[in-house]
Design an enzyme around this catalytic site. Structure first.
Site, short mmCIF file in Angstrom:
data_model
loop_
_atom_site.label_atom_id
_atom_site.label_comp_id
_atom_site.label_asym_id
_atom_site.label_seq_id
_atom_site.Cartn_x
_atom_site.Cartn_y
_atom_site.Cartn_z
N LYS A 78 0.90 -1.14 -0.01
CA LYS A 78 -0.08 0.03 0.10
C LYS A 78 0.70 1.30 -0.09
CE LYS A 78 -3.80 -2.21 2.18
NZ LYS A 78 -4.74 -2.78 3.52
N GLN A 120 -4.56 -1.50 9.57
CA GLN A 120 -4.48 -2.93 8.80
C GLN A 120 -5.16 -3.77 9.72
OE1 GLN A 120 -3.63 -3.34 5.95
NE2 GLN A 120 -4.04 -5.52 5.89
N ASP A 126 -10.72 3.22 3.97
CA ASP A 126 -11.08 2.00 4.13
C ASP A 126 -12.68 1.71 3.84
OD1 ASP A 126 -9.20 -0.13 3.66
OD2 ASP A 126 -8.71 -0.05 5.72
N1 GUN Z 1 -7.17 -6.77 6.10
C1 GUN Z 1 -7.80 -7.54 4.96
N2 GUN Z 1 -8.21 -6.68 4.11
C2 GUN Z 1 -8.10 -5.47 4.63
C3 GUN Z 1 -8.40 -4.16 3.98
O1 GUN Z 1 -9.00 -3.84 2.96
N3 GUN Z 1 -8.07 -3.10 4.62
C4 GUN Z 1 -7.49 -3.27 5.96
N4 GUN Z 1 -7.29 -2.14 6.85
N5 GUN Z 1 -7.14 -4.12 6.42
C5 GUN Z 1 -7.50 -5.56 5.72
#
Ligand code: GUN
Length: 290
Positions: free
Chosen positions: A56, A100, A123
């Site tokens: 990311k 996350q 998100d």
């Molecule tokens: N863990 C698995 N998928 C995601 C996501 O799309 N965003 C975040 N923050 N954590 C995740």
């Protein structure tokens, strides 16, 4: 008659096109003196989560978004994480905040997600944004289902009036996916781990979205001829191979479109995070005037 072979949707290529537009939008913002900023919070040292976070942040750098990483040990208190989120909510240089997932058990995930300002929740996991999805007016669509919508749009696969079956009812993918396609006037059915006789539902799908986390869950006999099959699953097999939830080789003989794993939905998830962060900076340019 020869079996039809599905068009393989190239998520990397679609993603590259969207990222090129992201670069232009960031350049426009920078001309106005605004540098889009994303804060990424990682708790613990799970290798998969650490890899996602690195990807990311690399993607942010690639399009010119400034990203800041906040690392916490796995035994951190919820209060410490919440204090950091409060600081970031007030930080004018930050347009997006991402925690996350998953979080360790001593931290209440729902409480943490609700602490993020809804206007920085790139998100799309805050209750306010989830509610926005229900009424068709969300601030930040969650990245993975948003990526699927963009893939369907790019391939000009019609949604209105079609039968959509979503397999998997998670908060991150299945439920928001269903709401977003319902908003586009699809007839939507959600199946999940407790669904009896999955095939009786999947066989009706013009668009089948699978996010269950089980390799080979979807076999050719469960798919309608000519369906568009979107595989959101990411599973690591014992031999190290990465596969989705769909029997790719079998189902591609029957579907009209199919996404590969890797290289389908995966690259789109990170790209839509960039899109959401840029949209936030465009909405609130005042936050990071230099
Ligand atoms: N863990 C698995 N998928 C995601 C996501 O799309 N965003 C975040 N923050 N954590 C995740």
């Amino acid at each position: 008659m020869l079996a039809p072979t599905a068009k393989i949707i190239d998520g990397k290529a679609v993603s590259a096109k969207i990222r090129a537009k992201c670069k232009e939008r960031v350049a426009d913002l920078k001309r106005r003196g605004v540098v889009p900023g994303l804060a990424v919070i990682l708790v613990g040292s799970d290798p998969a989560s650490a890899l996602y976070v690195r990807n990311k942040m690399r993607a942010c750098a690639d399009v010119g978004i400034k990203s800041l990483r906040y690392d916490f040990p796995s035994d951190v208190s919820a209060d410490d994480v919440l204090a950091t989120i409060n600081d970031l909510n007030a930080n004018q240089d930050i347009h997006g905040i991402l925690v996350q997932l998953p979080l360790p058990p001593q931290i209440a995930t729902a409480k943490v997600l609700r602490a993020i300002s809804a206007e920085k929740d790139v998100d799309g996991f805050h209750l306010y944004n989830v509610g926005g999805l229900v009424v068709g007016d969300t601030v930040f669509p969650p990245c993975t289902p948003y990526g699927v919508v963009k893939l369907l749009e790019h391939e000009q696969i019609p949604v209105e009036g079609r039968n959509v079956v979503v397999v998997g009812a998670s908060n991150i993918v299945g439920k928001p996916m269903a709401l977003m396609l319902m908003q586009q006037d699809a007839t939507v059915c959600i199946c999940h781990a407790k669904t009896r006789d999955l095939a009786q539902f999947t066989i009706l799908a013009d668009i089948l979205v699978v996010a269950a986390g089980r390799p080979n869950l979807i076999l050719p006999q469960m798919v309608k001829t000519g369906a568009a099959v979107i595989d959101v699953g990411i599973n690591r097999l014992a031999d190290g191979r990465l596969v989705g939830d769909v029997d790719f080789e079998g189902v591609r003989q029957k579907a009209s479109y199919i996404t590969p794993v890797p290289g389908g939905v995966g690259p789109m998830t990170v790209t839509m995070l960039l899109v959401n962060t840029i949209a936030s900076a465009e909405r609130h340019p005042d936050r990071s005037l230099v």
